[in-house]
Design an enzyme around this catalytic site. Structure first.
Site, mmCIF file in Angstrom:
data_model
loop_
_atom_site.group_PDB
_atom_site.id
_atom_site.type_symbol
_atom_site.label_atom_id
_atom_site.label_comp_id
_atom_site.label_asym_id
_atom_site.label_seq_id
_atom_site.Cartn_x
_atom_site.Cartn_y
_atom_site.Cartn_z
ATOM 1 N N ASP A 344 7.214 -2.071 -1.900
ATOM 2 C CA ASP A 344 6.822 -0.660 -1.848
ATOM 3 C C ASP A 344 6.383 -0.232 -0.452
ATOM 4 O O ASP A 344 6.012 -1.064 0.382
ATOM 5 C CB ASP A 344 5.664 -0.416 -2.835
ATOM 6 C CG ASP A 344 4.483 -1.304 -2.540
ATOM 7 O OD1 ASP A 344 4.695 -2.505 -2.221
ATOM 8 O OD2 ASP A 344 3.333 -0.823 -2.609
ATOM 9 N N GLU A 345 6.439 1.058 -0.224
ATOM 10 C CA GLU A 345 5.800 1.710 0.917
ATOM 11 C C GLU A 345 6.080 1.081 2.277
ATOM 12 O O GLU A 345 5.173 0.882 3.071
ATOM 13 C CB GLU A 345 4.266 1.764 0.701
ATOM 14 C CG GLU A 345 3.868 2.607 -0.483
ATOM 15 C CD GLU A 345 2.362 2.779 -0.555
ATOM 16 O OE1 GLU A 345 1.914 3.922 -0.715
ATOM 17 O OE2 GLU A 345 1.633 1.775 -0.460
#
Lengths: 704, 704
Positions: A344-345
């Site tokens: 993620d991210e």
């Protein structure tokens, strides 16, 4: 008519004083709270003992209440029959111990017998249950006045049944008993998890263990262990020891401890799935192994929170050589069939700025960072697969060239989960189960992965494996971890286990309060650490004024606390008032419920209960003033107490008006609401939530 | 004059009602307690903030209070200078963390600096301190408005100084500070221990660890770990694995855990001395190794408490071969220079009944069992010595052929210690420090190993090394262990550290209450588990009626609880009301102190405080009745509540009589005292202790 002016407060005091009892008395006995608490306690006790209202959580899928009861005394004799994994025995041992502690009856080693004929409680299991995804967890429990029969396909179902029995335990003045009942119970979703982030703040092994016990109590079955982050690499790695040595502040799990946790969880029927978050969220890896980095940034363990630049370099052979060895070690350590790779991210800044990476992308026709991460994921998938595991990752890893046996972990919204299902991919939902956001239990409770109006077809629905409560740990540490996870996670556990039509919020809160108390049997500190932290903060044993205040207010929701100055770091003490405020302010919740009842029934009992709560809040400012007078650590809550008292003053005026049938104009209503809005402004990262109820009172008064 | 008859109770209610406020009000607001608590809290807060009354415990040997204060804020900079063992660094880290938690100020990793010139807090150490008996523990602490200077010969002294600083921390509305002060502190005794019996009930590692932290807070320096007993063999033995495998219920310390505990303790300057109790108290050894036994008795892990028959056979070569290998392993595992071999309470029955042993004694001119144990001890001493250790044992091992470097551990009475000293032997005192006996802290506090009138000469006095609080675990387990050890052990710690003339009991209680709250920083559950256990017992959150009752009564002292039916076993749940009653009933102690003040000053403030407490107790029966109505687990406390209420009723009548100068005859005094005596009879293993204070009231009324 009502004059909203500077005389308001005085007028209000006078009215209350005349209406109920003299101001003199209120001043002399400033602790009306306990009177109310007592009244509530009587209500709660009544509920606890009522045989027609079961206190089960998660509520079973099928319940038939019978007539009669089974007496629990020292004659209890338990026998286990059939083919079962050896984990059943210690669980029955703990069952007996918990029963003994609650009843104060000595149930000694002779309670568990081998002779089936002499048993009053029989456990029958067909076959040993492996602790893997989708194992058979059903159980059938039949209790009549002479016998308990618990039947399950695997002992894992029997463990759930034991918890149900402990939730059924009731008492009267003569003794303890179980109601006659027939329960056939089966979970709605097979994947019911809790994610513990041990990175932002390290969560010691004993806390992890008693959370596993708590998970078992509410029939959760997956511990998702988030083990690497920008702020720390939290597990001993033998192949690359600088990961934990240089990537943590010395706080990490040894492999011995990890093995113990896995065994501890398996004994309780719970899977342990690790997460190693890559290629972003990986700053701590690079402190010891800077060659992994995609950029020239200084490598350090991050102490702030948010997104950071350090990202694994997906274009270097070194990275994959490293990950190959790394995952070989970790896949061997964790027996679960899934390996969570995060994903993620990734902000992509280092990738954008690295000419070699840009050249690599050009050469290999990789159009953008997303595609570069797809390229990276494919390589990682290959490594994971070769180690016999299936891959799991957050939303961002999803793309349609991946094999269908991976699992998407949806955190950005249910729509991502649905998109994946539409394309034939399995997923687990965490969007809506982010318990780090200080949201009330009701919010998570009503977050059905498959609501009645789901856009998914029957086939697609089967791809929704379940959900996970996610305890990100930026603003929690060993002292508050339990308090932030529980009891709200019990509401999520019910959402994931019980049929979707079990969704009455008020009844959920009623049962959650009882479950919360029982959860203390695990050693969980979610209730008891709150008072301890208040004592430290108040520097005295009598924390009641602070408790009254904090029971009425809530921490700011979402990520708003991160806007504070100075910025939060991993070294912030997290010992302030806001750290003990709860996402479901108990007195504010009570006020709301009683007001609802009062507005429906206009009964005196509710009226008086509301009055008592308001009196208590009206005195809050004065009492908190005394408490904080010589205490710098508490100064910040004084304006909050002032606002609460002023809100109570307004409500003290409105309540008798409702009772006597008075009305106000729309203009006056607006005036009051504006005043409430002003008083509800956040103070010390906390919010007044009583204002919502006062808004309802104003509406009730308004000329229609 | 007073008529002690059946009208007594009614008359009393009426008088109180008229004298203070109407019965109506008392009934309407039954929770006067908190009002009193508030009044006390103000007193306590005042004390906490008073700069002229230091809250140090144990009190330092030399203190000079200066003028001014050092402000504690985020500019604090700490430097460490000199030659010190690496343990100093993590201790300073924890110091900073605790300071940060208490103040809510973020003190991050930059607080500890290497540049001495920029430091505001300087720690200077001359040489590394080995954690062995008699190491140099002195420290000197100088605080002025700009600088803290902590000087010590070894870092072990510096650790004590850090604890003193944390006890000096004060606050006002503006911030936190330390008073300007000069402290030169040195312990009175070098051996200041806590014995944890992990056998009768197993005490998990995390509890042992936070007790080590608590020990460090009050400057104790020896953890005596009682590891084998009739009821369990609690440590992994690699040479003879059936010891822990068959000699325990699966609850034992692995050697890995033992090493961790030793390292944990050493980091905090605390020695860990193991005890393996032989030849008696050794039933659990023989379950796996029956050849060790002196008789034909069935070998089993004992579940009852008391003295048992199984005793090691001192006449067989097998025994010594076994012990040789056993101690070789254990002496290597534990680095401390002492090995405690127990040696107590051998009842000799198996020896008497074994013809081979009798023949052996005859052949070797061994006159009796005492002499046979001397023979055994000599053999064991030889083994211990060959493994480089010195021997320690309970009173019974003492006899004058032993070498002078052994240590006698006196448990039967100070006279045994003195006898040993008269013969030139060193000893450690535990008689008077048996914290398992439910005795008040004052009792242990005044138990000076070397009182002013000691019969020992100066030379002999030097042989008294110190003392140990002994936490035998028949009636405690993981839930109550902390509550039974703390805070009373802080009073013992002061007795062993501070000069003998620091012995004001009232001031000790005042400081102990503050220390107790600070001890919670270690994770200790001594305060918080009490409420948790009340919630479980009451089956509701509002436990106040039970708390009021239990705050006024005490568990029966000594070994009287063992007279109960059914007999206590290792499997008794220990979750009853008596298990939460405290040896210093806080409200009863308060009542006694306030009464003392009232009788001296006849002041209205004290009078009103006494009245409030009595009103609260007068309402206790009614409130407890409601609480226990549907709760079999609490029925047993109802007569206790009834007795407390009746006692309060009597006192409510006596108090206004004292105030108005009335008198009673000796005959009437006897009548009342008889009535009190009747009401003070034990109920549910607890005793009313308010009766003592009422006796004082009666004396005050009596015609002289």
């Amino acid at each position: 008519m009502l004059a909203v002016d500077s005389q308001f407060q005085l007028a209000n005091w006078q009215i209350v004083a005349l209406a109920h009892f003299s101001l003199y008395l209120v001043t002399k006995f400033p602790t009306m709270k306990k009177f109310i608490a007592l009244a509530f306690a009587i209500i709660i006790s009544a509920n606890l003992s009522a045989t027609n209202t079961l206190n089960l959580m998660p509520y079973p899928s099928n319940v038939k209440v019978g007539v009669g009861k089974f007496t629990v005394d020292r004659n209890l004799r338990i026998s286990m029959q059939g083919q079962y994994n050896s984990r059943l025995t210690p669980n029955v041992g703990r069952f007996v111990q918990r029963l003994s502690k609650r009843t104060t009856i000595t149930l000694d080693r002779d309670t568990i017998i081998s002779n089936q004929a002499n048993a009053t409680f029989e456990i029958k299991v067909n076959r040993p249950g492996p602790v893997t995804r989708g194992y058979d967890e059903r159980y059938r429990l039949v209790i009549d006045s002479t016998r308990i029969t618990l039947t399950a396909e695997t002992e894992l179902g029997a463990l759930h049944g034991l918890e149900t029995i402990l939730q059924l335990l009731d008492r009267n003045d003569k003794g303890f008993f179980l109601p006659a009942i027939e329960i056939n119970d089966t979970p709605r979703f097979a994947w019911r998890g809790l994610m513990i982030d041990a990175c932002r703040h390290f969560i010691p092994v004993d806390i992890v263990k008693h959370n596993i016990d708590a998970m078992a109590m509410v029939k959760l079955n997956v511990l998702h262990w988030h083990l690497s982050e920008d702020q720390g690499f939290r597990i001993e790695c033998k192949t690359f020891p600088k990961l934990h040595q240089m990537g943590s502040n010395g706080e990490y799990y040894t492999q011995q401890e990890v093995k113990e946790v896995i065994a501890y969880a398996a004994e309780r029927g719970i899977r342990v799935m690790p997460e190693f978050d890559i290629p972003g969220h990986a700053a701590a890896w690079m402190v010891g192994y800077p060659k992994l980095s995609s950029g020239p940034d200084t490598n350090r363990i991050e102490k702030y929170f948010g997104g950071f630049r350090p990202t694994l370099n997906p274009t270097e052979k070194y990275t994959y050589k490293f990950l190959k060895k790394f995952f070989k070690e970790m896949c061997a350590l964790f027996p679960d069939e899934y390996m969570h790779i995060g994903g993620d991210e990734n902000n992509g800044l280092q990738w954008n700025e690295n000419p070699k990476i840009q050249a690599f992308m050009k050469k290999n026709n990789i159009a953008n960072n997303n595609e570069l991460q797809v390229y990276f994921n494919a390589k990682v998938l290959d490594i994971i697969t070769k180690n016999g595991k299936k891959m799991m990752g957050w939303d961002e890893i999803f793309q349609p060239t991946l094999p269908k046996n991976i699992v998407i972990h949806s955190w950005r919204g249910r729509e991502y989960m649905e998109q994946a299902a539409k394309k034939g991919y399995q997923s687990v939902l965490s969007a809506g189960f982010y318990i780090d956001l200080f949201r009330p239990a009701s919010n998570h409770y009503l977050n059905d992965p498959l609501p009645a109006d789901t856009i998914l077809t029957d086939t697609e629905r089967k791809l929704i494996l379940g959900g996970e409560a996610t305890m990100w740990a930026e603003l929690t540490n060993y002292e508050t971890e339990d308090m932030r996870i529980w009891p709200r996670t019990a509401a999520i556990a019910e959402r994931l286990w019980s049929p979707g039509n079990i969704n009455d919020v008020d009844d959920m809160y009623r049962r959650m309060a009882i479950t919360s108390m029982q959860l203390e049997e695990t050693g969980l500190t979610h209730i008891k650490n709150r008072e301890m932290m208040m004592r430290r903060l108040c520097n005295t044993y009598d924390v009641e004024p602070l408790r009254i205040l904090l029971d009425a207010v809530e921490p700011r929701e979402g990520y708003k606390r991160h806007g504070s100055k100075p910025r939060y770091t991993t070294e912030s003490p997290l010992s302030r008032a806001v750290d003990i405020a709860l996402p479901d302010a108990p007195d504010a919740v009570n006020f709301r419920l009683i007001l609802k009842s009062y507005l429906q029934n206009r009964d005196q009992a509710s009226y008086l209960q509301l009055t008592e709560l308001l009196n208590q809040w009206a005195l809050c400012y004065g009492r908190v003033s005394n408490l904080v007078a010589n205490n710098a650590a508490l100064q910040e809550v004084l304006p909050l107490a002032s606002n609460l008292t002023q809100m109570a003053n307004i409500a003290q005026l409105l309540l008798p008006m409702i009772q006597s049938g008075k009305t106000i104009t729309a203009e006056e209503a607006t005036q009051i609401k504006d005043q409430i809005k002003e008083l509800a402004k956040p103070v010390a990262e906390m919010e007044e939530v009583v204002g919502e109820s006062i808004g309802i009172m104003v509406e009730a008064l308004k000329v229609k």
